[in-house]
Design an enzyme around this catalytic site. Structure first.
Site, PDB file in Angstrom:
ATOM      1  N   ARG A  42       0.819  -1.224   0.000  1.00 27.53           N
ATOM      2  CA  ARG A  42       0.000   0.000   0.000  1.00 27.53           C
ATOM      3  C   ARG A  42       0.850   1.269   0.000  1.00 27.53           C
ATOM      4  NH1 ARG A  42      -5.806  -0.323   1.934  1.00 27.53           N
ATOM      5  NH2 ARG A  42      -6.267  -2.521   1.675  1.00 27.53           N
ATOM      6  N   LYS A  81     -20.522 -14.114   1.335  1.00 27.95           N
ATOM      7  CA  LYS A  81     -21.669 -13.396   1.910  1.00 27.95           C
ATOM      8  C   LYS A  81     -22.461 -12.678   0.823  1.00 27.95           C
ATOM      9  CE  LYS A  81     -22.044 -10.262   5.468  1.00 27.95           C
ATOM     10  NZ  LYS A  81     -21.182  -9.225   6.031  1.00 27.95           N
ATOM     11  N   GLY A 120     -10.033  -8.041  -1.288  1.00 31.99           N
ATOM     12  CA  GLY A 120      -8.946  -8.483  -0.420  1.00 31.99           C
ATOM     13  C   GLY A 120      -8.614  -9.954  -0.586  1.00 31.99           C
ATOM     14  N   GLY A 126     -14.159  -2.740  -0.596  1.00 27.86           N
ATOM     15  CA  GLY A 126     -15.473  -2.111  -0.497  1.00 27.86           C
ATOM     16  C   GLY A 126     -15.683  -1.030  -1.556  1.00 27.86           C
TER      17      GLY A 126
END
Ligand code: ADP
Ligand code: MG
Length: 391
Positions: free
Chosen positions: A37, A199, A344, A367
């Site tokens: 990152r 999910k 991720g 997200g």
């Protein structure tokens, strides 16, 4: 789509530049365990310095919950950044306040400052106005390069833009938005999208939007259950709930040809056992897609002009249940099509199968990536657009 300004269009000479990045890196024993990152935002930092600007770098790290948590200090991150740049990065153990102000005002050309973890201040996550104003007061200009956080409306990426006129996106933000806009607006057809994961509720809105724009939408992992049930296949009540099934029904009505569902799965029967979708054992976990589905998905991916992938096809971390995910990774890496991958766990799969360098663009967002694929405007991007329009 978005007409925002980027850092390479700014006049930065002699300016203090508040730079929001996402340096939410893993730490081990107080040392940065993975610096990808940091590497992702280096071009923006170097650009600012090269143009005579003085970066004041801000980020969050993990979830300290609005109070000082010493183990979540950004100091080790500033040390790693110092090593990488060969520059001395000054670090202040405050986010705002007298020490931060003094350090910011004494910044010299060629040097940079890193502030303490934004989320040590309770004002960050609630987008508190006075916290945003204090942050803004440290600088003359603002650059947002924290794409992975752009789906959140926080003080450091939304609030702050109301108090600085000179704002822009960073170079990573530019690459991310251009990659996503490219596939959303004018993809080379056919656009083939593979969505997996465990999910359904976290991805149903994304699937909805993608079902309107993709030529083929391959549904693996647990994503397929509501669709199978909507088609009248008994997958067991515990695997698909009412609302998701209703939404799946609507999608099947609207674009029946675009949704590609599994024909078989692999269940955990003390090991891998392959079963037809019509014969799922009630009490066994479904952990991968089956061989016929893998062949079908592979041939769809082979025909693609553009590929988007998010979400493993199964529980790939577990021995015997990684077949579907590995196939998707390999199919994308073998394809000449433009490919965009995000998420991720999907990122972890790219490394596991060593295909990262064969992907056209790997997003740093999870997200935020999914939100954009849902067709929604990210709040932090919207804040930059508003300022650009006002300027
Ligand atoms: P990403 O982080 O890339 O968006 P997700 O968080 O949606 O991906 O998916 C993550 C996890 O879902 C993976 O770690 C994988 O093990 C799990 N998973 C995928 N399919 C299944 C399945 N059928 N059963 C259980 N777990 C699954
Ligand atoms: Mg995940």
């Amino acid at each position: 789509m978005n007409s925002i300004r980027y850092v390479d269009q700014m006049d930065l000479d002699g300016k203090r530049v508040l730079l929001r990045v996402d340096l939410n890196v893993p730490l081990r024993n107080g040392v940065v365990a993975d610096d990808s990152r940091i590497l992702a935002v280096l071009p923006t930092i170097e650009h600012i310095i090269g143009e005579g600007g003085m970066p004041i770098i801000t980020s969050h790290l993990d979830r300290p919950g609005g109070k000082r948590v010493p183990e979540l200090s950004l100091r080790p991150v500033s040390e790693r950044l110092s090593e990488l740049t060969g520059d001395k990065v000054a670090f202040v153990d405050e986010v705002t306040g007298p020490k931060a102000e003094a350090a910011a005002s004494s910044l010299k050309e060629g040097s940079m400052l890193m502030l303490e973890n934004l989320r040590f201040d309770p004002g960050e996550e609630v987008n508190d106005e006075s916290f945003a104003r204090s942050l803004a007061s440290l600088a003359d200009a603002y650059v947002d390069d924290a794409f992975a956080n752009a789906h959140r409306a926080h003080a450091s990426n939304v609030g702050v833009t109301r108090f600085i006129d000179d704002v822009a996106g960073g170079l990573l933000m530019k690459m991310e938005l251009q990659a996503l806009e490219g596939v959303l607006v004018a993809p080379e057809r056919p656009l083939v999208v593979a969505i997996g994961g465990a999910k359904v509720s976290s991805k149903i809105a994304t699937i909805e939007h993608l079902s309107k724009i993709a030529d083929r939408l391959l549904l693996g992992g647990a994503m397929a259950f509501p669709f199978l049930r909507a088609k009248g296949i008994d997958v067991g009540d515990h695997r698909a709930d009412g609302e998701a099934v209703e939404r799946a029904k609507r999608m099947l009505d609207e674009r029946p040809g675009s949704l590609v569902l599994p024909e078989d799965f692999a269940v955990d029967d003390g090991g891998r056992r392959e079963v037809d979708v019509t014969g799922l054992p009630e009490d066994m976990n479904v952990l991968d897609i089956g061989p016929r589905t893998i062949d079908k998905f592979a041939s769809e991916l082979k025909a693609a002009g553009t590929i988007v992938w998010n979400g493993p096809m199964g529980k790939f971390e577990e021995e015997g249940f990684d077949v579907g995910t590995r196939m998707v990774a390999k199919a994308i890496s073998a394809s000449p099509a433009y490919s965009l991958v995000g998420g991720g766990d999907t990122n972890a799969a790219l490394d596991r199968y060593e295909v990262r360098d064969r992907i056209s663009y790997v997003s740093t967002g999870g997200g935020a990536f999914l939100e954009m694929l849902s067709g929604r405007e990210l709040p932090a991007v919207k804040a930059l657009v508003r300022q650009t329009v006002n300027a």
